[in-house]
Design a protein around this motif. Sequence first.
Motif, PDB file in Angstrom:
ATOM      1  N   SER A  58       0.819  -1.209   0.000  1.00 23.71           N
ATOM      2  CA  SER A  58       0.000   0.000   0.000  1.00 23.71           C
ATOM      3  C   SER A  58       0.853   1.260   0.000  1.00 23.71           C
ATOM      4  N   GLY A  59       1.996   1.227   0.682  1.00 25.68           N
ATOM      5  CA  GLY A  59       2.887   2.383   0.679  1.00 25.68           C
ATOM      6  C   GLY A  59       3.469   2.660  -0.690  1.00 25.68           C
ATOM      7  N   THR A  60       3.743   1.615  -1.446  1.00 25.01           N
ATOM      8  CA  THR A  60       4.230   1.810  -2.822  1.00 25.01           C
ATOM      9  C   THR A  60       3.188   2.542  -3.652  1.00 25.01           C
ATOM     10  N   PHE A  61       1.912   2.161  -3.509  1.00 20.65           N
ATOM     11  CA  PHE A  61       0.833   2.842  -4.238  1.00 20.65           C
ATOM     12  C   PHE A  61       0.774   4.318  -3.852  1.00 20.65           C
ATOM     13  N   LEU A  62       0.811   4.613  -2.562  1.00 19.41           N
ATOM     14  CA  LEU A  62       0.701   5.996  -2.104  1.00 19.41           C
ATOM     15  C   LEU A  62       1.886   6.840  -2.553  1.00 19.41           C
ATOM     16  N   ALA A  63       3.075   6.218  -2.607  1.00 19.12           N
ATOM     17  CA  ALA A  63       4.269   6.965  -3.009  1.00 19.12           C
ATOM     18  C   ALA A  63       4.186   7.471  -4.442  1.00 19.12           C
ATOM     19  N   LEU A  64       3.355   6.845  -5.273  1.00 16.06           N
ATOM     20  CA  LEU A  64       3.214   7.276  -6.666  1.00 16.06           C
ATOM     21  C   LEU A  64       2.507   8.620  -6.778  1.00 16.06           C
ATOM     22  N   PHE A  65       1.751   9.015  -5.751  1.00 14.32           N
ATOM     23  CA  PHE A  65       0.939  10.226  -5.842  1.00 14.32           C
ATOM     24  C   PHE A  65       1.287  11.280  -4.800  1.00 14.32           C
ATOM     25  N   PHE A  66       2.018  10.902  -3.772  1.00 15.37           N
ATOM     26  CA  PHE A  66       2.341  11.849  -2.713  1.00 15.37           C
ATOM     27  C   PHE A  66       3.486  12.764  -3.144  1.00 15.37           C
ATOM     28  N   VAL A  67       3.390  14.056  -2.789  1.00 12.54           N
ATOM     29  CA  VAL A  67       4.422  15.047  -3.106  1.00 12.54           C
ATOM     30  C   VAL A  67       5.062  15.499  -1.800  1.00 12.54           C
ATOM     31  N   GLY A  84      -9.521  27.226  -2.079  1.00 13.79           N
ATOM     32  CA  GLY A  84      -8.921  28.542  -1.935  1.00 13.79           C
ATOM     33  C   GLY A  84      -8.034  28.706  -0.721  1.00 13.79           C
ATOM     34  N   ILE A  85      -7.831  27.648   0.061  1.00 10.20           N
ATOM     35  CA  ILE A  85      -6.993  27.716   1.262  1.00 10.20           C
ATOM     36  C   ILE A  85      -5.545  27.450   0.876  1.00 10.20           C
ATOM     37  N   ARG A  86      -4.634  28.247   1.446  1.00  6.58           N
ATOM     38  CA  ARG A  86      -3.206  28.015   1.226  1.00  6.58           C
ATOM     39  C   ARG A  86      -2.737  26.851   2.095  1.00  6.58           C
ATOM     40  N   MET A  87      -1.920  26.001   1.522  1.00 13.32           N
ATOM     41  CA  MET A  87      -1.436  24.803   2.211  1.00 13.32           C
ATOM     42  C   MET A  87      -0.157  24.336   1.548  1.00 13.32           C
ATOM     43  N   SER A  88       0.480  23.344   2.134  1.00 11.47           N
ATOM     44  CA  SER A  88       1.690  22.781   1.543  1.00 11.47           C
ATOM     45  C   SER A  88       1.326  21.775   0.454  1.00 11.47           C
ATOM     46  N   GLU A  89       2.283  21.534  -0.441  1.00 12.51           N
ATOM     47  CA  GLU A  89       2.050  20.529  -1.489  1.00 12.51           C
ATOM     48  C   GLU A  89       1.838  19.143  -0.894  1.00 12.51           C
ATOM     49  N   ALA A  90       2.470  18.873   0.248  1.00 15.84           N
ATOM     50  CA  ALA A  90       2.283  17.560   0.893  1.00 15.84           C
ATOM     51  C   ALA A  90       0.830  17.375   1.299  1.00 15.84           C
ATOM     52  N   SER A  93      -1.419  17.086  -1.871  1.00 16.98           N
ATOM     53  CA  SER A  93      -1.344  15.780  -2.531  1.00 16.98           C
ATOM     54  C   SER A  93      -2.070  14.711  -1.721  1.00 16.98           C
ATOM     55  N   THR A  94      -2.055  14.845  -0.396  1.00 22.42           N
ATOM     56  CA  THR A  94      -2.788  13.886   0.431  1.00 22.42           C
ATOM     57  C   THR A  94      -4.291  14.038   0.230  1.00 22.42           C
ATOM     58  N   LEU A  95      -4.764  15.288   0.109  1.00 13.96           N
ATOM     59  CA  LEU A  95      -6.176  15.505  -0.218  1.00 13.96           C
ATOM     60  C   LEU A  95      -6.520  14.937  -1.583  1.00 13.96           C
ATOM     61  N   ASN A  96      -5.614  15.118  -2.562  1.00 15.12           N
ATOM     62  CA  ASN A  96      -5.861  14.573  -3.898  1.00 15.12           C
ATOM     63  C   ASN A  96      -5.937  13.047  -3.870  1.00 15.12           C
ATOM     64  N   ILE A  97      -5.048  12.424  -3.085  1.00 11.83           N
ATOM     65  CA  ILE A  97      -5.099  10.964  -2.956  1.00 11.83           C
ATOM     66  C   ILE A  97      -6.435  10.541  -2.359  1.00 11.83           C
ATOM     67  N   GLY A 160       5.543   8.570   9.548  1.00 10.04           N
ATOM     68  CA  GLY A 160       4.487   8.292   8.580  1.00 10.04           C
ATOM     69  C   GLY A 160       3.278   9.186   8.762  1.00 10.04           C
ATOM     70  N   TYR A 161       2.756   9.274  10.002  1.00 10.29           N
ATOM     71  CA  TYR A 161       1.554  10.099  10.157  1.00 10.29           C
ATOM     72  C   TYR A 161       1.887  11.588  10.220  1.00 10.29           C
ATOM     73  N   SER A 162       3.178  11.950  10.200  1.00 11.51           N
ATOM     74  CA  SER A 162       3.564  13.360  10.129  1.00 11.51           C
ATOM     75  C   SER A 162       3.710  13.857   8.699  1.00 11.51           C
ATOM     76  N   LEU A 163       3.768  12.961   7.732  1.00 14.45           N
ATOM     77  CA  LEU A 163       3.989  13.374   6.349  1.00 14.45           C
ATOM     78  C   LEU A 163       2.878  14.225   5.745  1.00 14.45           C
ATOM     79  N   PRO A 164       1.582  13.965   6.025  1.00  8.65           N
ATOM     80  CA  PRO A 164       0.537  14.765   5.361  1.00  8.65           C
ATOM     81  C   PRO A 164       0.564  16.247   5.696  1.00  8.65           C
ATOM     82  N   ASP A 165       1.272  16.652   6.739  1.00  7.19           N
ATOM     83  CA  ASP A 165       1.406  18.063   7.107  1.00  7.19           C
ATOM     84  C   ASP A 165       0.061  18.678   7.470  1.00  7.19           C
TER      85      ASP A 165
END
Length: 571
Positions: A58-67, A84-90, A93-97, A160-165
Amino acid sequence: MSDNFDVPAPLEGVGGWLDDRFHGARGFRVLMRKVFPDHWSFLLGEIALWSFVILLLSGTFLALFFVPSTNDVVYHGSYVKLDGIRMSEAYQSTLNISFDVRGGLLMRQIHHWAADLFMASLIIHMLRVFFTGAYRKPREVNWLIGVGLFTLGLLEGLFGYSLPDDQLSGAGLRIFEGVLQGIPIVGTYLAFFLFGGPFPGNDIVPRMYVLHVLLIPGLLLGLITAHLFIMFHQKHTQMPGLGNTEKNVRGQPFFPYFLAKGGAWFFFIFAALVLLATFAEINPIWLYGPYTPVAISSASQPDFYMGILEGSLRMMPAWEINGFGHTLSLSVLVPALGPLGIIFGGAAIWPFFEQWATGDRSWHNINDRPRNAPMRTGIGAAAIVFYGVCWAEGANDVIADKLQVPLYTITWIARVLVFVGPVVAFFVTKRICLALQRQDKETLLHGYESGIIRQMPNGEFIEVHRPVNEEGRAVLEAKKPLALMPAAGSEDENGLPPPSSRGALGKVRARANRAFAETIVVETNGHHGNGHEEGNGHAVEAGHLGEQASVGSAAAGELPAGENPEDSSDS
């Protein structure tokens, strides 16, 4: 067992082709004939293994889309509440996933649930190994590998749970930064280098990504591989039972029994994780919002395995030492390193301390029943209570809110329980173990209660007891009392203290030996019951009353020369 092994037809062609080129037929036969004990508790380690495999997939799958970037962007994705909210790319990308990648949210939740299951099964597996004494010679190295796996698992989960920012993970990182800065002399440098400047910095997410995706998984994979190879070479321990000895391995062969069971177990675990990911929401980062250092949310909790660190920080009173122009913040350093040092340090040195205290240097391929090792079981119960109090204190605000109790009342209760609770748990557990040993003694002497009442010729009424069957007797008689060392202050015929009890360290060892050797002695006369009264108003219908060694008898010694469990048959 004979070397003859019938290769299944589907494997015969491929196996012959490989053997002609790599000469692997002998190793293949050894693997297929390998015998594994068939006990449910051994499946606990497999849960951790298969959870780790699912984490990798599952981590391999997520790594394909996470920034892994902290660059600012403006969100315009499917989750309109954050449009319209400012946020980090991390975070983006987690929201996009979660909302725009097909199956992304399911994969995220499978990955998170698998991480929790990996840590939970690892903890329970280590407790099983500890309480049964499966870490004893020759498996001390594998126990240390297990402690290392648990430590790396904590770090892997933290990163791991700190990555989504998100706001929750950012709060955890803030605590982590404070812990680093609490380390004397080098703490501020470590925090500065890791975060790339003042908190929160711009480098922490990409650096955590490298640690979480490459370094720590590689170390975990290497340690798990070493753990399995050592276990394969040394063979599994066995539970006490009829026919189980220190020199044999009884169970089922790897092929087809264990291979089929292990494969089915993997799919069962995977299905359970999919069901959890589908119906039980975990870590909804869209509700927390992007991280900002100026905000904090109430009732924020880390994953359960980090609760001990959170709780110890919350219960620690403010304590600082100022001198020579520097401040030593013990209110962060002590709770950060103390509890984890007690748990991990104690677990690492325990096999060697027990061997030193008991003087037992023999091989152990038969596990202990927890009741037959009261000292070890009591220490384990005390550690569980210590861990549990710290873990519960990590949610002191939630407990105070739900129970309508003042927050500082909960904190003071935890401060008292963290010291009193383990002591009470140790003595209560030890007494329970000794009581269970007395029950085993009565069962061996008199059998099980049958509920049948008979009247003797003299008018006395007695209850007939059923004898213990062979399997039950083998389990009850598997206890091996430890040998007693000379007591502290004792002297030999020349008036000299024995070498093992000389000095302060010798006295400590003698007292520790007495504590480990405390047990209930089973002394039987070896007579057959045959329905005759055996005292205390009991009667035994039939069965042989086996003899049990008493405390002070010689402990199991080293195997005779040339006899090694490694050379024993797998059959």
